[in-house]
Scaffold this motif. Structure first.
Motif, PDB file in Angstrom:
ATOM      1  N   ALA A  56       0.824  -1.204   0.000  1.00 27.00           N
ATOM      2  CA  ALA A  56       0.000   0.000   0.000  1.00 27.00           C
ATOM      3  C   ALA A  56       0.860   1.256   0.000  1.00 27.00           C
ATOM      4  CB  ALA A  56      -0.934  -0.003   1.208  1.00 27.00           C
ATOM      5  N   ILE A  57       1.914   1.252   0.792  1.00 28.47           N
ATOM      6  CA  ILE A  57       2.783   2.427   0.855  1.00 28.47           C
ATOM      7  C   ILE A  57       3.462   2.659  -0.490  1.00 28.47           C
ATOM      8  CG2 ILE A  57       4.960   3.247   1.878  1.00 28.47           C
ATOM      9  CD1 ILE A  57       3.867   2.172   4.574  1.00 28.47           C
ATOM     10  N   GLU A  58       3.887   1.594  -1.140  1.00 28.84           N
ATOM     11  CA  GLU A  58       4.495   1.770  -2.463  1.00 28.84           C
ATOM     12  C   GLU A  58       3.475   2.322  -3.457  1.00 28.84           C
ATOM     13  OE1 GLU A  58       7.118  -0.506  -5.895  1.00 28.84           O
ATOM     14  OE2 GLU A  58       6.598  -1.590  -4.052  1.00 28.84           O
ATOM     15  N   GLN A  59       2.276   1.775  -3.464  1.00 30.00           N
ATOM     16  CA  GLN A  59       1.240   2.283  -4.366  1.00 30.00           C
ATOM     17  C   GLN A  59       0.932   3.750  -4.086  1.00 30.00           C
ATOM     18  OE1 GLN A  59      -2.385  -0.026  -4.629  1.00 30.00           O
ATOM     19  NE2 GLN A  59      -1.268  -1.966  -4.463  1.00 30.00           N
ATOM     20  N   ALA A  60       0.801   4.086  -2.799  1.00 28.55           N
ATOM     21  CA  ALA A  60       0.427   5.450  -2.419  1.00 28.55           C
ATOM     22  C   ALA A  60       1.515   6.454  -2.772  1.00 28.55           C
ATOM     23  CB  ALA A  60       0.121   5.506  -0.927  1.00 28.55           C
ATOM     24  N   HIS A  61       2.761   6.007  -2.764  1.00 34.43           N
ATOM     25  CA  HIS A  61       3.847   6.906  -3.152  1.00 34.43           C
ATOM     26  C   HIS A  61       3.957   7.022  -4.668  1.00 34.43           C
ATOM     27  CE1 HIS A  61       7.609   9.053  -3.168  1.00 34.43           C
ATOM     28  NE2 HIS A  61       8.160   8.110  -3.912  1.00 34.43           N
ATOM     29  N   LEU A 114      -5.272  11.063  14.661  1.00 34.89           N
ATOM     30  CA  LEU A 114      -5.480  10.464  15.979  1.00 34.89           C
ATOM     31  C   LEU A 114      -6.931  10.033  16.160  1.00 34.89           C
ATOM     32  CD1 LEU A 114      -2.907  12.513  16.344  1.00 34.89           C
ATOM     33  CD2 LEU A 114      -3.298  12.088  18.763  1.00 34.89           C
ATOM     34  N   ARG A 115      -7.861  10.986  16.065  1.00 35.47           N
ATOM     35  CA  ARG A 115      -9.265  10.644  16.296  1.00 35.47           C
ATOM     36  C   ARG A 115      -9.806   9.728  15.203  1.00 35.47           C
ATOM     37  NH1 ARG A 115      -8.670  15.610  18.549  1.00 35.47           N
ATOM     38  NH2 ARG A 115      -9.802  16.076  20.495  1.00 35.47           N
ATOM     39  N   TRP A 116      -9.328   9.905  13.993  1.00 35.70           N
ATOM     40  CA  TRP A 116      -9.800   9.084  12.882  1.00 35.70           C
ATOM     41  C   TRP A 116      -8.814   7.963  12.568  1.00 35.70           C
ATOM     42  CZ3 TRP A 116     -10.985  13.918   9.369  1.00 35.70           C
ATOM     43  CH2 TRP A 116     -12.145  14.549   9.838  1.00 35.70           C
ATOM     44  N   SER A 117      -8.027   7.549  13.534  1.00 38.09           N
ATOM     45  CA  SER A 117      -7.034   6.505  13.285  1.00 38.09           C
ATOM     46  C   SER A 117      -7.715   5.250  12.741  1.00 38.09           C
ATOM     47  CB  SER A 117      -6.292   6.170  14.580  1.00 38.09           C
ATOM     48  OG  SER A 117      -5.264   5.237  14.340  1.00 38.09           O
ATOM     49  N   GLY A 118      -7.242   4.799  11.592  1.00 43.39           N
ATOM     50  CA  GLY A 118      -7.865   3.659  10.937  1.00 43.39           C
ATOM     51  C   GLY A 118      -9.056   4.025  10.087  1.00 43.39           C
ATOM     52  N   HIS A 119      -9.418   5.304  10.096  1.00 44.98           N
ATOM     53  CA  HIS A 119     -10.605   5.755   9.358  1.00 44.98           C
ATOM     54  C   HIS A 119     -10.313   7.052   8.600  1.00 44.98           C
ATOM     55  CE1 HIS A 119     -12.677   2.710  11.707  1.00 44.98           C
ATOM     56  NE2 HIS A 119     -12.135   3.243  12.787  1.00 44.98           N
ATOM     57  N   SER A 134       0.960  20.954   9.180  1.00 48.14           N
ATOM     58  CA  SER A 134       0.217  19.801   9.691  1.00 48.14           C
ATOM     59  C   SER A 134       0.828  18.522   9.134  1.00 48.14           C
ATOM     60  CB  SER A 134      -1.251  19.864   9.262  1.00 48.14           C
ATOM     61  OG  SER A 134      -1.898  21.012   9.778  1.00 48.14           O
ATOM     62  N   GLU A 135       0.990  17.524   9.988  1.00 44.54           N
ATOM     63  CA  GLU A 135       1.264  16.188   9.484  1.00 44.54           C
ATOM     64  C   GLU A 135      -0.063  15.444   9.418  1.00 44.54           C
ATOM     65  OE1 GLU A 135       3.805  12.071  10.201  1.00 44.54           O
ATOM     66  OE2 GLU A 135       3.562  13.470  11.869  1.00 44.54           O
ATOM     67  N   ILE A 136      -0.338  14.843   8.269  1.00 40.47           N
ATOM     68  CA  ILE A 136      -1.532  14.017   8.094  1.00 40.47           C
ATOM     69  C   ILE A 136      -1.031  12.594   7.889  1.00 40.47           C
ATOM     70  CG2 ILE A 136      -3.663  13.676   6.802  1.00 40.47           C
ATOM     71  CD1 ILE A 136      -3.357  16.537   5.728  1.00 40.47           C
ATOM     72  N   TYR A 137      -1.282  11.732   8.874  1.00 44.55           N
ATOM     73  CA  TYR A 137      -0.691  10.400   8.785  1.00 44.55           C
ATOM     74  C   TYR A 137      -1.772   9.329   8.624  1.00 44.55           C
ATOM     75  CZ  TYR A 137      -1.775   9.352  13.714  1.00 44.55           C
ATOM     76  OH  TYR A 137      -2.414   9.109  14.904  1.00 44.55           O
ATOM     77  N   PHE A 138      -1.371   8.258   7.951  1.00 44.32           N
ATOM     78  CA  PHE A 138      -2.282   7.191   7.559  1.00 44.32           C
ATOM     79  C   PHE A 138      -1.723   5.834   7.984  1.00 44.32           C
ATOM     80  CE2 PHE A 138      -3.035  10.723   4.775  1.00 44.32           C
ATOM     81  CZ  PHE A 138      -4.362  10.666   4.382  1.00 44.32           C
ATOM     82  N   HIS A 139      -2.621   4.827   7.962  1.00 46.92           N
ATOM     83  CA  HIS A 139      -2.241   3.425   8.166  1.00 46.92           C
ATOM     84  C   HIS A 139      -2.783   2.616   6.983  1.00 46.92           C
ATOM     85  CE1 HIS A 139      -2.234   4.983  12.376  1.00 46.92           C
ATOM     86  NE2 HIS A 139      -1.150   4.239  12.462  1.00 46.92           N
ATOM     87  N   PRO A 140      -2.238   2.804   5.802  1.00 46.63           N
ATOM     88  CA  PRO A 140      -2.792   2.118   4.631  1.00 46.63           C
ATOM     89  C   PRO A 140      -2.346   0.660   4.551  1.00 46.63           C
ATOM     90  CG  PRO A 140      -0.873   3.381   3.982  1.00 46.63           C
ATOM     91  CD  PRO A 140      -1.100   3.675   5.445  1.00 46.63           C
ATOM     92  N   ALA A 141      -3.162  -0.144   3.909  1.00 45.71           N
ATOM     93  CA  ALA A 141      -2.807  -1.532   3.601  1.00 45.71           C
ATOM     94  C   ALA A 141      -3.693  -1.993   2.457  1.00 45.71           C
ATOM     95  CB  ALA A 141      -2.986  -2.436   4.819  1.00 45.71           C
ATOM     96  N   GLU A 143      -7.827  -0.297   3.751  1.00 48.15           N
ATOM     97  CA  GLU A 143      -7.958  -0.186   2.302  1.00 48.15           C
ATOM     98  C   GLU A 143      -8.568   1.159   1.915  1.00 48.15           C
ATOM     99  OE1 GLU A 143      -9.358  -4.074   0.452  1.00 48.15           O
ATOM    100  OE2 GLU A 143      -9.439  -4.552   2.589  1.00 48.15           O
ATOM    101  N   SER A 144      -9.470   1.673   2.738  1.00 48.61           N
ATOM    102  CA  SER A 144     -10.037   2.995   2.478  1.00 48.61           C
ATOM    103  C   SER A 144      -9.000   4.090   2.702  1.00 48.61           C
ATOM    104  CB  SER A 144     -11.259   3.236   3.369  1.00 48.61           C
ATOM    105  OG  SER A 144     -12.331   2.389   2.998  1.00 48.61           O
ATOM    106  N   GLU A 145      -8.097   3.870   3.655  1.00 45.70           N
ATOM    107  CA  GLU A 145      -7.025   4.847   3.851  1.00 45.70           C
ATOM    108  C   GLU A 145      -6.111   4.878   2.624  1.00 45.70           C
ATOM    109  OE1 GLU A 145      -5.056   5.339   7.468  1.00 45.70           O
ATOM    110  OE2 GLU A 145      -6.869   5.182   8.694  1.00 45.70           O
ATOM    111  N   LEU A 146      -5.838   3.716   2.050  1.00 42.17           N
ATOM    112  CA  LEU A 146      -5.078   3.683   0.800  1.00 42.17           C
ATOM    113  C   LEU A 146      -5.840   4.412  -0.296  1.00 42.17           C
ATOM    114  CD1 LEU A 146      -2.844   2.761  -1.117  1.00 42.17           C
ATOM    115  CD2 LEU A 146      -4.004   0.535  -1.279  1.00 42.17           C
TER     116      LEU A 146
END
Length: 278
Positions: free
Chosen positions: A25-30, A203-208, A226-233, A250-253
């Motif tokens: 996911a990280i490779e695709q997103a980059h 933080l509040r939307w972690s995983g969402h 701002s840092e906007i961080y994700f947990h894609p897969a 998958e939605s984060e991706l």
């Protein structure tokens, strides 16, 4: 922190090296999306795969995702990990031990130093550092992270401060307590001469961090960086289902690949940058 009135954003992903699904996911997103930065778990099950991928993507900036909770260690020290070399999941218990137990503090210092050495051994340039579950908000973890990081050329550290208004949340007692520890961390960062962000979202939307959430967030980003961080897969494996139940990875991706999300940064005058631009 930045003194500029401009709105800038660092788009990042955590947990690089956790699994093949995360790495893919990280490779695709980059390559195909807006992701510019990621953080590597050096003892993750797929760390070697992540390192190999990173070396084929020279524009992907990689930092260290220090693990001091709910993850695999490098040294497997019994004072802080179980028989399999895993850190526990109880944040309160670990926090108390890291404060008050000399054996745990000594082991933690060795472990964090080993994680930085393992990152250095990859040959990748250290872009920044943060910690799994934001454990560097704990003053002991933050101190050891900065201490070891400085020995390896560390320049920037995440400040996980998420203001409630842009994510349409109320300011709670927990938020006010969190701000105290963020203040402690920022003092440590400034004292060390390092850079950090003004705000952090995820933080509040972690995983969402879904496309709808991100398209709504961008116009409400505050001034500063701002840092906007994700947990894609690309999918959830059994370990991720255990530790991240309910995460919409998958939605984060999809958010990172969404052309409308990319266009929103330009439409609302938000410049995408990296840690080195601070």
């Amino acid at each position: 922190m930045t003194s500029s009135a401009l709105r800038r954003a660092i788009v990042s992903a955590d947990d690089f090296g956790m699994s093949l699904e995360v790495n893919e996911a990280i490779e695709q997103a980059h390559r195909n999306g807006i992701l510019s930065t990621t953080s590597l778990m050096v003892a993750g099950d797929a760390a070697e795969d992540a390192i190999r991928r990173a070396k084929t993507m020279p524009d992907l900036k990689v930092g260290l995702h220090v693990v001091a909770i709910e993850g695999k260690s490098v040294l497997d020290l019994p004072a802080i990990t179980d028989e399999q070399g895993w850190f526990g999941r109880n944040q309160l218990r670990l926090g108390v031990e890291y404060f008050f137990c000399p054996a745990a503090r000594h082991a933690l210092r060795r472990e964090i130093a080993a994680q930085f050495r393992a990152f250095a051994a990859t040959g990748l340039t250290l872009d920044h550092a943060n910690a799994h579950k934001h454990m560097h908000l704990h003053p002991t973890v933050g101190h050891f992270l900065i201490e070891s990081g400085l020995e390896h050329g560390l320049q920037a550290v995440r400040s996980p401060f998420e203001p409630p208004e842009p994510v349409e949340a109320n300011d709670t007692l927990g938020d006010r307590a969190l701000r105290h520890w963020i203040g402690v961390l920022r003092h440590q960062i400034r004292k060390a001469g390092l850079k950090t962000n003004d705000w952090c979202f995820g933080l509040r939307w972690s995983g969402h961090m879904t496309p709808d959430h991100i398209r709504g967030l961008i116009p409400r980003l505050p001034e500063g960086t701002s840092e906007i961080y994700f947990h894609p897969a690309t999918a959830q494996n059994s370990m991720m289902k255990r530790f991240m139940p309910g995460y919409e990875q998958e939605s984060e991706l999809a958010a990172l690949l969404d052309p409308a999300v990319r266009a929103s940064f330009d439409r609302y005058g938000v410049t995408r940058i990296g840690w080195a631009d601070l």
